[in-house]
Design a protein around this motif. Sequence first.
Motif, PDB file in Angstrom:
ATOM      1  N   GLU A  94      65.299  21.756 -50.421  1.00 20.79           N
ATOM      2  CA  GLU A  94      66.257  21.042 -49.567  1.00 20.79           C
ATOM      3  C   GLU A  94      65.709  20.942 -48.140  1.00 20.79           C
ATOM      4  N   GLN A 137      64.441  18.734 -46.397  1.00 16.59           N
ATOM      5  CA  GLN A 137      64.727  17.541 -45.607  1.00 16.59           C
ATOM      6  C   GLN A 137      65.974  17.684 -44.739  1.00 16.59           C
ATOM      7  N   PRO A 172      61.948  22.239 -40.101  1.00 11.76           N
ATOM      8  CA  PRO A 172      61.249  22.380 -41.384  1.00 11.76           C
ATOM      9  C   PRO A 172      59.911  23.109 -41.295  1.00 11.76           C
ATOM     10  N   CYS A 217      55.853  17.485 -43.287  1.00 12.68           N
ATOM     11  CA  CYS A 217      57.083  17.861 -42.582  1.00 12.68           C
ATOM     12  C   CYS A 217      57.086  17.418 -41.122  1.00 12.68           C
ATOM     13  N   SER A 252      62.485  13.356 -42.090  1.00 16.54           N
ATOM     14  CA  SER A 252      63.264  13.725 -43.266  1.00 16.54           C
ATOM     15  C   SER A 252      63.009  12.820 -44.469  1.00 16.54           C
ATOM     16  N   VAL A 253      62.725  11.544 -44.248  1.00 18.49           N
ATOM     17  CA  VAL A 253      62.494  10.634 -45.374  1.00 18.49           C
ATOM     18  C   VAL A 253      61.222  11.032 -46.119  1.00 18.49           C
ATOM     19  N   ILE A 267      59.786  13.967 -46.085  1.00 18.52           N
ATOM     20  CA  ILE A 267      60.018  15.277 -46.694  1.00 18.52           C
ATOM     21  C   ILE A 267      60.826  15.119 -47.982  1.00 18.52           C
ATOM     22  N   SER A 268      61.833  14.265 -47.952  1.00 14.58           N
ATOM     23  CA  SER A 268      62.678  14.047 -49.121  1.00 14.58           C
ATOM     24  C   SER A 268      61.879  13.525 -50.308  1.00 14.58           C
ATOM     25  N   LYS A 269      60.933  12.639 -50.046  1.00 17.55           N
ATOM     26  CA  LYS A 269      60.076  12.130 -51.125  1.00 17.55           C
ATOM     27  C   LYS A 269      59.253  13.264 -51.732  1.00 17.55           C
ATOM     28  N   TRP A 270      58.763  14.159 -50.877  1.00 18.49           N
ATOM     29  CA  TRP A 270      57.966  15.287 -51.383  1.00 18.49           C
ATOM     30  C   TRP A 270      58.825  16.260 -52.186  1.00 18.49           C
ATOM     31  N   THR A 271      60.016  16.572 -51.689  1.00 19.31           N
ATOM     32  CA  THR A 271      60.863  17.511 -52.419  1.00 19.31           C
ATOM     33  C   THR A 271      61.300  16.925 -53.758  1.00 19.31           C
TER      34      THR A 271
END
Length: 266
Positions: free
Chosen positions: A100, A102, A107, A137, A141-142, A144-148
């Motif tokens: 989580e 993102q 981060p 990071c 956030s975008v 990071i969200s793709k990576w998570t």
Amino acid sequence: MNSLEKFIKLKNCNRIWAIGSIHGNLIGIENIHKYISNEFKANDKIIYLGNVIGVGERSRETINEIIEFRSKLMAKFKLAPENFIFLRGAQEEMLSKLLELQISPNPKEVLLWIFEHGVDKTLFSYKINYKEILDICELGSVAISKWTSKTINQINTCKGHNEYYSNLIHAAFSDTKEILFLNRGVDITRPLSAQNDCFWWGYHNFSKINKPYYTFKKIVRGYDPKKTGPLKDTIVCSLYKGSGFNGQVVAGLFSSSGDIIDIFEA
């Protein structure tokens, strides 16, 4: 998550097997499983006290071993799934925070801290390039969200792993309410229903308590930062002697009334 999902009452059992922090020590848990398999009885229950993953480099394989062992015992003794209980430890909590990332306001700091505490080894075991997220990071956030999302998908390709992570609880106790199982500690000034994250981060001087916690005369935990191992004549019994840090996995067999039947390690 409501309180019924956080805690499990162990019903209709005389003996409870508890396994301390494994930290990706595959050989250790394989040997523990061999011992339990030879001594297991149909009415027994098994609790993994958290920190199955992290620190060691074989977290993925360790969960695979647990899933396979569970399937074998369920088939042999015609057990229901609730005979196996999995607690959340600090390693599982840190991995969930990573997935989580993102939504974290800082981060990079979170990453450096959890990697310092062994989460990078868990990602390594899933063949995830954990180093790339240190750069990603910085991108917002975008990104990071793709990576998570990619990381979650990679973990979910392993059969049964999503179910394992989705069914972690905070603590378990016998129906006699004389023995309590948790990962690291509990705030002894509060009832179970009012606890926060002390279960996996600990509570000051918890190991030194010398009187029952409410009705619990024995508290079995899966992690002890001092790595001293179990002391049989104390309220707190710590099933940890440094697994993942070249130590062995420690496990025990307990009665529902809080008596220690057996302590062993591998």
